[in-house]
Design an enzyme around this catalytic site. Structure first.
Site, PDB file in Angstrom:
ATOM      1  CD  GLU A 164      -2.367  -1.006   2.921  1.00  0.00           C
ATOM      2  OE1 GLU A 164      -3.199  -1.859   3.206  1.00  0.00           O
ATOM      3  OE2 GLU A 164      -2.019  -0.087   3.695  1.00  0.00           O
TER       4      GLU A 164
ATOM      5  CB  CYS B  24       5.778  -5.425   9.439  1.00  0.00           C
ATOM      6  SG  CYS B  24       7.040  -4.677  10.506  1.00  0.00           S
TER       7      CYS B  24
ATOM      8  CB  CYS C  94       0.400  -2.098  13.266  1.00  0.00           C
ATOM      9  SG  CYS C  94       0.966  -2.101  11.566  1.00  0.00           S
TER      10      CYS C  94
ATOM     11  N   GLY D 219       5.688  -2.156   6.913  1.00  0.00           N
ATOM     12  CA  GLY D 219       7.069  -2.588   7.116  1.00  0.00           C
ATOM     13  C   GLY D 219       7.895  -1.666   7.990  1.00  0.00           C
TER      14      GLY D 219
ATOM     15  CB  SER E 196       8.635   6.430  10.815  1.00  0.00           C
ATOM     16  OG  SER E 196       8.054   6.103  12.044  1.00  0.00           O
TER      17      SER E 196
END
Ligand code: SF4
Length: 346
Positions: free
Chosen positions: A94, A114, A121, A161, A193
């Site tokens: 995405e 991830c 999340c 990720g 981040s």
């Protein structure tokens, strides 16, 4: 048939080397680099200052477009647009376009799934599939710019990720995005981040990158972070804060902390006070982000009153506090949500 080369994701030097290999002059690499990264073209046919012969040769030997669109959703609440891309191996990833005043931000993914597995999340709960290549990271932006006819002003590596688990590809992608012949996005407008990978934060500091660094804090104690950001079990808060201090000292830049405010978990007066104690001696700012609740996960958004109370305490802090509202709440814009929604429905 020989496999086509993936040239998206190559630096200018690498492209020059590749051009030499196919018998072309280095200045051709410069032209292709600009068409690919600055002018967002998605076919060699559009590279009008190349001869027809060269365009055909490139089309026969190289791949320019790395994915197609599974789904594109436009928010009715704000101007955000979410894309779900289909990669060559049928994985999906995405990216989100967000617009506010003159600022156009694109949020990029760095992995499919991830391994950090943060329970709040949607990407974290889907598991880890694979890392994205440099080209797959950049092409998210190039596709969106070409599709919408816009030029992004800001990039955030905050999609699916953990960027620092794909360190080399992410740094290379950020450098290409920053390059003068490429998208030319200022380094201070590119934010990476991390959930708190201590060795990579130190490495990032030592390598002297000018990109901005953000850390997803989301808790003020080890027990809170152990639960919400499981990488904390490997790199506890003491080590994380030492790495952050190391970064701010070496880079002479401030760091941004992201604090996702979750109802009943990290939104109390004690949390606000602990946050002030924790960050007071760090050159930083903090983004408070009310949680974007969704049907797949059990966590709740704080009420407006709880948010106000939390901020009331936090505004006494000596560092800057901002509130970032989640964009695209009607289009599953938080990272991983559209993927999960799509795959569950399929
Ligand atoms: S919040 Fe970031 S680090 Fe945590 S699981 Fe999601 S993508 Fe990974």
């Amino acid at each position: 048939m020989t496999e086509k080369a993936t040239i998206k994701g190559l630096t200018l030097n690498e492209l020059e080397t590749w051009m030499a290999k196919i018998g072309e002059k280095p200045f051709r690499a410069r032209q292709v680099y600009q068409w690919m990264y600055k002018k967002n073209v998605r076919s060699f046919d559009e590279m009008l200052n190349l001869s027809k012969g060269l365009r055909e040769k490139l089309a026969d030997t190289a791949l320019l477009s790395l994915f197609t669109v599974y789904e594109k959703l436009e928010s009715k609440l704000d101007k955000s647009i979410k894309y779900l891309f289909r990669l060559a191996d049928d994985q999906a990833v995405e990216a989100v376009y967000m617009e506010e005043d003159k600022r156009i931000t694109v949020c990029l993914s760095t992995m499919v799934g991830c391994p950090i597995a943060c329970p709040y999340c949607a990407t974290g709960v889907m598991g880890f599939k694979r890392k994205l290549s440099t080209g797959e990271i950049i092409d998210q932006l190039l596709f969106i710019q070409s599709d919408l006819g816009i030029k992004a002003t800001n990039i955030v590596f905050m999609g699916m990720g953990e960027p620092f688990l794909n360190y080399d590809n992410v740094i290379k992608a950020a450098s290409i995005l920053n390059s003068e012949l490429g998208p030319e996005i200022a380094a201070r407008r590119i934010t990476i981040s991390t959930a708190g990978l201590v060795p990579e934060i130190r490495c990032f500091a030592e390598e002297g990158h000018r990109f901005k660094l953000a850390v997803s804090l989301n808790g003020t104690t080890d027990s809170q972070r152990d639960e919400m950001v499981p990488i904390n079990r490997k790199y506890p808060m003491r080590d994380l804060m030492a790495a952050v201090q190391y970064y701010t000292k070496l880079s002479r830049r401030h760091i941004t902390f992201e604090y996702i405010l979750i109802d009943g978990f990290n939104d109390s007066e004690q949390d606000a006070k602990r946050l002030i104690n924790l960050l007071t001696n760090i050159s930083c700012k903090i983004n408070v982000i009310p949680y974007n609740e969704n049907e797949f996960l059990p966590y709740k958004s704080p009420s407006e009153q709880k948010l106000i109370n939390f901020l009331k305490y936090l505004y006494r802090a000596p560092f800057t506090v901002t509130v970032r509202r989640s964009k695209g709440q009607d289009i599953a814009a938080a990272c991983g949500q559209l993927y999960v929604q799509n795959r569950q429905g399929s």
